[in-house]
Design a protein around this motif. Structure first.
Motif, PDB file in Angstrom:
ATOM      1  N   ALA A   1       0.833  -1.211   0.000  1.00  0.00           N
ATOM      2  CA  ALA A   1       0.000   0.000   0.000  1.00  0.00           C
ATOM      3  C   ALA A   1       0.864   1.257   0.000  1.00  0.00           C
ATOM      4  O   ALA A   1       0.660   2.176  -0.789  1.00  0.00           O
ATOM      5  CB  ALA A   1      -0.933  -0.011   1.200  1.00  0.00           C
ATOM      6  N   TYR A   2       1.874   1.287   0.877  1.00  0.00           N
ATOM      7  CA  TYR A   2       2.681   2.518   0.973  1.00  0.00           C
ATOM      8  C   TYR A   2       3.445   2.760  -0.322  1.00  0.00           C
ATOM      9  O   TYR A   2       3.552   3.883  -0.801  1.00  0.00           O
ATOM     10  CB  TYR A   2       3.635   2.450   2.174  1.00  0.00           C
ATOM     11  N   LEU A   3       3.947   1.659  -0.917  1.00  0.00           N
ATOM     12  CA  LEU A   3       4.703   1.801  -2.169  1.00  0.00           C
ATOM     13  C   LEU A   3       3.784   2.301  -3.284  1.00  0.00           C
ATOM     14  O   LEU A   3       4.166   3.157  -4.089  1.00  0.00           O
ATOM     15  CB  LEU A   3       5.335   0.462  -2.548  1.00  0.00           C
ATOM     16  N   GLY A   4       2.566   1.756  -3.318  1.00  0.00           N
ATOM     17  CA  GLY A   4       1.613   2.180  -4.344  1.00  0.00           C
ATOM     18  C   GLY A   4       1.332   3.672  -4.260  1.00  0.00           C
ATOM     19  O   GLY A   4       1.348   4.386  -5.268  1.00  0.00           O
ATOM     20  N   ILE A   5       1.112   4.148  -3.027  1.00  0.00           N
ATOM     21  CA  ILE A   5       0.768   5.570  -2.867  1.00  0.00           C
ATOM     22  C   ILE A   5       1.934   6.452  -3.295  1.00  0.00           C
ATOM     23  O   ILE A   5       1.777   7.414  -4.054  1.00  0.00           O
ATOM     24  CB  ILE A   5       0.380   5.849  -1.399  1.00  0.00           C
TER      25      ILE A   5
ATOM     26  N   VAL B   1      -1.471   6.537 -15.299  1.00  0.00           N
ATOM     27  CA  VAL B   1      -1.320   6.344 -13.850  1.00  0.00           C
ATOM     28  C   VAL B   1      -1.643   4.918 -13.376  1.00  0.00           C
ATOM     29  O   VAL B   1      -0.867   4.342 -12.612  1.00  0.00           O
ATOM     30  CB  VAL B   1      -2.139   7.399 -13.081  1.00  0.00           C
ATOM     31  N   PRO B   2      -2.750   4.306 -13.787  1.00  0.00           N
ATOM     32  CA  PRO B   2      -3.032   2.950 -13.298  1.00  0.00           C
ATOM     33  C   PRO B   2      -1.927   1.958 -13.634  1.00  0.00           C
ATOM     34  O   PRO B   2      -1.786   0.936 -12.956  1.00  0.00           O
ATOM     35  CB  PRO B   2      -4.330   2.566 -14.013  1.00  0.00           C
ATOM     36  N   GLY B   3      -1.140   2.231 -14.679  1.00  0.00           N
ATOM     37  CA  GLY B   3      -0.015   1.357 -15.001  1.00  0.00           C
ATOM     38  C   GLY B   3       0.932   1.214 -13.824  1.00  0.00           C
ATOM     39  O   GLY B   3       1.476   0.138 -13.567  1.00  0.00           O
ATOM     40  N   THR B   4       1.090   2.299 -13.084  1.00  0.00           N
ATOM     41  CA  THR B   4       1.993   2.269 -11.939  1.00  0.00           C
ATOM     42  C   THR B   4       1.514   1.265 -10.892  1.00  0.00           C
ATOM     43  O   THR B   4       2.317   0.553 -10.297  1.00  0.00           O
ATOM     44  CB  THR B   4       2.097   3.682 -11.336  1.00  0.00           C
ATOM     45  N   LEU B   5       0.189   1.217 -10.689  1.00  0.00           N
ATOM     46  CA  LEU B   5      -0.350   0.238  -9.736  1.00  0.00           C
ATOM     47  C   LEU B   5       0.031  -1.180 -10.180  1.00  0.00           C
ATOM     48  O   LEU B   5       0.471  -1.999  -9.364  1.00  0.00           O
ATOM     49  CB  LEU B   5      -1.875   0.381  -9.650  1.00  0.00           C
ATOM     50  N   ILE B   6      -0.132  -1.441 -11.478  1.00  0.00           N
ATOM     51  CA  ILE B   6       0.233  -2.773 -11.976  1.00  0.00           C
ATOM     52  C   ILE B   6       1.728  -3.007 -11.772  1.00  0.00           C
ATOM     53  O   ILE B   6       2.147  -4.107 -11.398  1.00  0.00           O
ATOM     54  CB  ILE B   6      -0.119  -2.917 -13.470  1.00  0.00           C
TER      55      ILE B   6
ATOM     56  N   LEU C   1      -7.811   4.044  -3.526  1.00  0.00           N
ATOM     57  CA  LEU C   1      -8.495   5.322  -3.645  1.00  0.00           C
ATOM     58  C   LEU C   1      -7.549   6.389  -4.206  1.00  0.00           C
ATOM     59  O   LEU C   1      -7.916   7.196  -5.067  1.00  0.00           O
ATOM     60  CB  LEU C   1      -8.989   5.746  -2.255  1.00  0.00           C
ATOM     61  N   THR C   2      -6.309   6.370  -3.712  1.00  0.00           N
ATOM     62  CA  THR C   2      -5.323   7.339  -4.193  1.00  0.00           C
ATOM     63  C   THR C   2      -5.088   7.149  -5.692  1.00  0.00           C
ATOM     64  O   THR C   2      -5.037   8.113  -6.451  1.00  0.00           O
ATOM     65  CB  THR C   2      -3.984   7.164  -3.446  1.00  0.00           C
ATOM     66  N   VAL C   3      -4.929   5.885  -6.095  1.00  0.00           N
ATOM     67  CA  VAL C   3      -4.707   5.610  -7.521  1.00  0.00           C
ATOM     68  C   VAL C   3      -5.872   6.164  -8.340  1.00  0.00           C
ATOM     69  O   VAL C   3      -5.681   6.867  -9.337  1.00  0.00           O
ATOM     70  CB  VAL C   3      -4.557   4.095  -7.776  1.00  0.00           C
ATOM     71  N   ALA C   4      -7.097   5.888  -7.863  1.00  0.00           N
ATOM     72  CA  ALA C   4      -8.271   6.330  -8.619  1.00  0.00           C
ATOM     73  C   ALA C   4      -8.327   7.854  -8.692  1.00  0.00           C
ATOM     74  O   ALA C   4      -8.545   8.442  -9.759  1.00  0.00           O
ATOM     75  CB  ALA C   4      -9.537   5.784  -7.970  1.00  0.00           C
ATOM     76  N   ALA C   5      -8.079   8.504  -7.546  1.00  0.00           N
ATOM     77  CA  ALA C   5      -8.179   9.970  -7.511  1.00  0.00           C
ATOM     78  C   ALA C   5      -7.130  10.600  -8.427  1.00  0.00           C
ATOM     79  O   ALA C   5      -7.427  11.514  -9.203  1.00  0.00           O
ATOM     80  CB  ALA C   5      -8.010  10.459  -6.075  1.00  0.00           C
ATOM     81  N   VAL C   6      -5.902  10.092  -8.343  1.00  0.00           N
ATOM     82  CA  VAL C   6      -4.841  10.700  -9.153  1.00  0.00           C
ATOM     83  C   VAL C   6      -5.047  10.373 -10.634  1.00  0.00           C
ATOM     84  O   VAL C   6      -4.737  11.189 -11.503  1.00  0.00           O
ATOM     85  CB  VAL C   6      -3.447  10.259  -8.646  1.00  0.00           C
ATOM     86  N   THR C   7      -5.604   9.196 -10.922  1.00  0.00           N
ATOM     87  CA  THR C   7      -5.915   8.880 -12.321  1.00  0.00           C
ATOM     88  C   THR C   7      -6.884   9.911 -12.886  1.00  0.00           C
ATOM     89  O   THR C   7      -6.685  10.456 -13.969  1.00  0.00           O
ATOM     90  CB  THR C   7      -6.537   7.476 -12.422  1.00  0.00           C
ATOM     91  N   LEU C   8      -7.935  10.210 -12.111  1.00  0.00           N
ATOM     92  CA  LEU C   8      -8.891  11.220 -12.555  1.00  0.00           C
ATOM     93  C   LEU C   8      -8.197  12.569 -12.726  1.00  0.00           C
ATOM     94  O   LEU C   8      -8.379  13.269 -13.717  1.00  0.00           O
ATOM     95  CB  LEU C   8     -10.020  11.364 -11.537  1.00  0.00           C
ATOM     96  N   LEU C   9      -7.391  12.901 -11.744  1.00  0.00           N
ATOM     97  CA  LEU C   9      -6.724  14.206 -11.753  1.00  0.00           C
ATOM     98  C   LEU C   9      -5.835  14.360 -12.986  1.00  0.00           C
ATOM     99  O   LEU C   9      -5.817  15.398 -13.636  1.00  0.00           O
ATOM    100  CB  LEU C   9      -5.877  14.350 -10.482  1.00  0.00           C
ATOM    101  N   ILE C  10      -5.096  13.314 -13.311  1.00  0.00           N
ATOM    102  CA  ILE C  10      -4.119  13.429 -14.403  1.00  0.00           C
ATOM    103  C   ILE C  10      -4.767  13.235 -15.769  1.00  0.00           C
ATOM    104  O   ILE C  10      -4.453  13.935 -16.720  1.00  0.00           O
ATOM    105  CB  ILE C  10      -2.972  12.415 -14.203  1.00  0.00           C
ATOM    106  N   HIS C  11      -5.666  12.265 -15.868  1.00  0.00           N
ATOM    107  CA  HIS C  11      -6.164  11.944 -17.203  1.00  0.00           C
ATOM    108  C   HIS C  11      -7.516  12.568 -17.522  1.00  0.00           C
ATOM    109  O   HIS C  11      -8.013  12.435 -18.626  1.00  0.00           O
ATOM    110  CB  HIS C  11      -6.226  10.429 -17.389  1.00  0.00           C
TER     111      HIS C  11
END
Ligand SMILES: Nc1ncnc2c1ncn2[C@@H]1O[C@H](COP(=O)(O)OP(=O)(O)OP(=O)(O)O)[C@@H](O)[C@H]1O
Ligand SMILES: [Mg+2]
Lengths: 336, 503
Positions: free
Chosen positions: A43-47, A265-270, A171-181
């Protein structure tokens, strides 16, 4: 398939393939339990990697994040030990500090026109140093409110636990995905990462964007610090050494170009999950040294850089073809 | 006069250069105002000072009588000043719609409303008969399309002033006409439009008044009707134009042995197989509309797009020209049309940029002696009249036309046996134009063979021994000797296609 999303597709394919191979060997690996743990452990690494993605998309780099996570843990530990503040208040204070720290680095990068590499390297030393100043020893972090966070989870079908901190990461991934894309701010980040000079001529406030990007990365690092502190129940100034490099690796494996202006951004999660999967595999195997993780990640990184190079070439060839097509249609328009 | 924008005493200093020395520019409502001057005169710098891209070192700007001091291009946009800067200046990694709407995206709940952004973008392009997919990345389209997108963006941003810095450099005649139609419409709506160009025909076709700069100073101006072409050139150059351009050149056409021969050479989908022989010391012109296959032919010859039929012989030996490296090794050179992406290395100095091709051919293990480099570079700086304070100045800091000269010098001093030039004089002022033509002719007299692509037919007719006319990716006519004239080229380009195989 647009060339832009191809790296992301390749990352997803590699993840599924790797998971499939691991599953053939250890069928137990395909369960919501393992997946839940995978998300919680990383989780921490993902954020922090999501914050790093934004910085890299803008054409920069942030080397300070690992040290900021360590600082966060120590700060939380010391504040809970020495003051009567509620953990939530401490968290908010910490997020304010790390965000301001990021904003300050962004301001230095923009105003003094210094390379982000140098500025955030200095930031790394400062954050790590501040952690040492607060405490050299590991500080236990205990509080009923924190224990409540630790034990909060949603039971997935199959008895897997989606913990609160894993949820926070998603949630962070989703929020930043929206923010960036999907937001105007994201377009500015891409514009600055594509070509800052041109972006400026088009009226983009490059300075504001740069400062905001590092502020966001600082915020993410602080949030990752909170999650890491909750996850380990301790604050230690020597923790998370080199995490910034793991984050950069996850970003690159996730298909974002290190030169900026292109990525997803979601690529980073993967990317993070691939790295976590390798670790999980090693745990399942039991005989392999955990250093194998590093070796495999090194090979993956290498493969991805080669892939991106190939894609860029493919795309320039493609571009020439499209340019011809466009010219052709332009000519027809002219004669019509 | 009803002045919209009044700039007085604008001064701009760069280290070692006074780029602008108390320059005045007054724009009236509803006029097209041409801003003219040689390469490096300060036109682009003046524009950038007006729009806040550069901080000016002196002077005042009044917009509708009120002093303004835009500190960024965003400020200028907010004041109603839209600008197309020299070179295509959009972001290749964003989509067409994102480029058009950057800075004023329609929002919904704080996020970009992409559907309405795309609709708006498509509407903006409709005026230009440009029906492209706005959700595709900008770099999917040709330079000409990108240029039109940049213009559309600037037009939509300007309520009061529209500034176009060499907007027509990569447009064909029909596109220029369409642009002029839009400019006239905006003028009639009361906008003040600044038009910068080295194409004097276009200047006379569209402008109402003009202002001429030389070495960063005002040297004249007035209504277009009162300044004739000769007076204008005099003003720009500060002297008469040497009569190099007049008349067909006198030297004997090259009839030496073939320097390069192509038989049935081509690539499917790019250019139909063609036969071409270029003799030693000969200049062959390549004419045709944008998209007729001129650039494609050059790229196939130089191995950028490998050929899939035919054979090539360079100086009598058969060669496989399947990569630019192979072509360079065979003694060929190619100066491409798009200098921003294929040409300059902005951070390297003038000397290093000029030496690149020669050094690459010799291999990096055999460096050219520094003294030799200095001699060659100084020679070309003088011959092409490159305006630079010193030879180590980063090329990115030169004016657009001077950057073009540096690239040209790079290939000329490599002195290949067979050189292809794609639009060598784009963005180059009238004075330097004549200079460059002189250099080209001189090189040919010394035995270099040239294939020159140009949209400027007068220029092509001046120096070519032969002109090949392309249409629909094939050679449709060849004019030689006395047949070579602007009129003949125009009619060959315009002639109805004899036969059409495919629609
Ligand atoms: N960023 C910069 N740094 C230093 N010098 C500069 C810079 N930009 C322009 N100059 C200098 O200012 C002078 C004017 O350049 P400018 O680009 O305004 O010319 P221009 O009239 O637009 O020419 P062109 O027709 O070639 O585009 C040149 O001598 C150029 O070298
Ligand atoms: Mg200019």
């Amino acid at each position: 398939m647009s060339a832009r999303l191809l790296p992301f597709a390749v990352t997803c394919a590699i993840f599924v393939l790797a998971y499939g191979l691991a599953w053939l060997q250890f069928p137990a690996i395909l369960s919501t339990r393992v997946i839940g743990n995978l998300l919680t452990d990383n989780a921490y690494l993902g954020i922090v990697a999501v914050g790093m993605t934004v910085v890299i998309l803008s054409g920069g780099i942030d080397l300070s994040v690992g040290a900021v996570i360590a600082f966060s843990g120590v700060f939380i530990g010391v504040m809970l030990r020495d003051t009567g503040l509620h953990p939530y208040a401490v968290f908010l204070l910490l997020l304010a500090i790390t965000t301001l720290f990021g904003l300050a680095m962004g301001a230095v990068i923009h105003l003094l026109e210094m390379p982000p590499f140098i500025v955030t390297l200095a930031g790394m030393f400062m954050a790590r140093g501040a952690a040492y100043v607060l405490s050299i020893d590991s500080i236990p972090i205990r509080h009923p409110a924190i224990e409540a966070i630790q034990s909060a989870y949603w039971l997935m079908p199959g008895k897997g636990r989606l913990t609160l901190i894993a949820g926070l990461m998603l949630l962070t991934v989703a929020a930043v995905t929206l923010l960036i894309h999907r937001s105007p701010f994201g377009t500015r980040v891409m514009a600055v990462g594509g070509d800052a000079r041109t972006a400026r001529l088009l009226g983009v406030d490059v300075g504001r964007t740069t400062v905001a990007v590092y502020g966001l990365s600082g915020f993410c690092a602080g949030l990752a610090g909170v999650v890491f502190a909750v996850y380990t129940s301790a604050g230690y100034s020597l923790a998370t050494v080199g995490t910034e490099l793991d984050a950069i690796a996850a970003v690159v494996i996730g298909g974002t170009l290190l030169t900026g202006g292109s990525g997803f951004v979601p690529g980073t999660l993967i990317g993070v999950l691939i790295m976590g999967l390798i670790q999980t595999y090693i745990v399942f195997d039991g005989t392999l040294s955990s250093w194998w993780t590093k070796i495999v990640i090194g090979m993956l990184l290498f493969g991805f850089v080669a892939l991106q190079k190939g894609l860029v070439q493919l795309r320039t060839g493609d571009r020439a073809a499209r340019r011809r097509a466009a010219r052709q249609s332009g000519r027809h328009r002219a004669t019509a | 006069m009803d002045a919209v924008l009044e700039a007085r005493g604008i001064t701009k200093l760069f280290p070692g250069t006074v780029a602008l020395d108390a320059v005045d520019l007054v724009l009236a409502r509803g006029e097209v105002h041409a801003l003219l001057g040689e390469n490096g005169a300060g036109k682009s710098t003046l524009i950038k000072c007006l729009t806040g891209a550069y901080a000016r070192d002196g002077g005042t700007v009044l917009l509708d009588g009120r002093p303004v001091a835009p500190r960024s291009t965003a400020d200028a946009q907010a004041l109603g000043i839209g600008t197309v800067y020299q070179e295509v200046n959009l972001l290749a990694n964003l989509t067409v719609a994102e480029n058009l709407m950057l800075g004023r995206e329609p929002r919904r709940l704080g996020l970009t409303n992409r559907r309405s952004a795309c609709r708006e973008a498509a509407r903006m392009l409709a005026d230009y008969d440009l029906d492209i997919d706005v959700t595709r990345p900008l770099d999917a389209y040709s330079v000409a399309v990108q240029q039109i997108v940049a213009i559309a963006r600037a037009v939509s941003l300007s309520d009061k002033v529209l500034i176009l810095d060499e907007p027509t450099a990569s447009l064909d005649a029909a596109e220029v006409e369409r642009l002029f139609g839009i400019v006239r419409r905006l003028r009639d709506r009361g906008l003040a439009i600044v038009f910068i160009s080295h194409f004097l025909d276009q200047v006379y076709a569209i402008s109402d008044r003009l202002t001429v700069l030389r070495n960063g100073r005002n040297v004249g101006g007035g209504p277009v009707t009162e300044v004739d072409r000769l007076a204008l050139i005099n003003m720009m150059l500060g002297h008469d134009l040497a009569q190099a351009e007049s008349g067909h050149r006198t030297r004997a056409p090259g009839n030496g042995p073939p320097a390069a021969q192509f038989h049935d050479f081509g690539r499917r989908g790019r250019v139909e197989p063609f036969d071409l022989t270029v003799r030693k010391g000969e200049i062959v012109g390549l004419a045709g509309l944008l998209g007729s296959g001129r650039t494609e032919m050059a790229e196939v010859i130089f191995g950028i797009d490998g050929h899939d039929s035919g054979t090539a012989e360079v100086s009598g030996t058969a060669r496989r020209l399947d990569s630019p490296r192979a072509a360079i090794r065979a003694g060929m050179g190619f100066c491409p049309e798009d200098r921003k992406t294929d040409g300059i290395v902005a951070d390297l100095g003038v000397r290093e940029n000029m030496m690149l091709a020669l050094q690459a051919r010799r291999g990096w293990t055999r460096p050219v002696a520094r003294r030799e480099q200095d001699r060659m570079v100084a020679d070309y700086i003088r011959r092409l009249d490159v305006r630079t304070p010193h030879v180590e100045k980063p090329v990115g800091e030169l004016s657009g036309g001077n950057q073009q000269k540096v690239i040209l010098a790079r290939w000329l001093l490599m002195n290949p046996g067979f050189l292809i030039l794609d639009e060598p004089t784009r963005g180059i002022d009238v004075g330097a134009h004549a200079e460059i033509i002189r250099v080209i002719e001189e090189l040919c007299d010394r035995g270099m063979s040239l294939l020159v692509i140009s949209s400027e037919l007068d220029e092509l007719a001046t120096y070519s021994d032969r002109v090949i006319v392309m249409r629909d990716r094939r050679q449709v006519a060849e004019l030689a000797g006395a047949e070579v004239s602007t009129g003949a080229i125009v009619s060959a380009i315009a002639a109805a296609p004899q036969q059409r195989t495919a629609p």
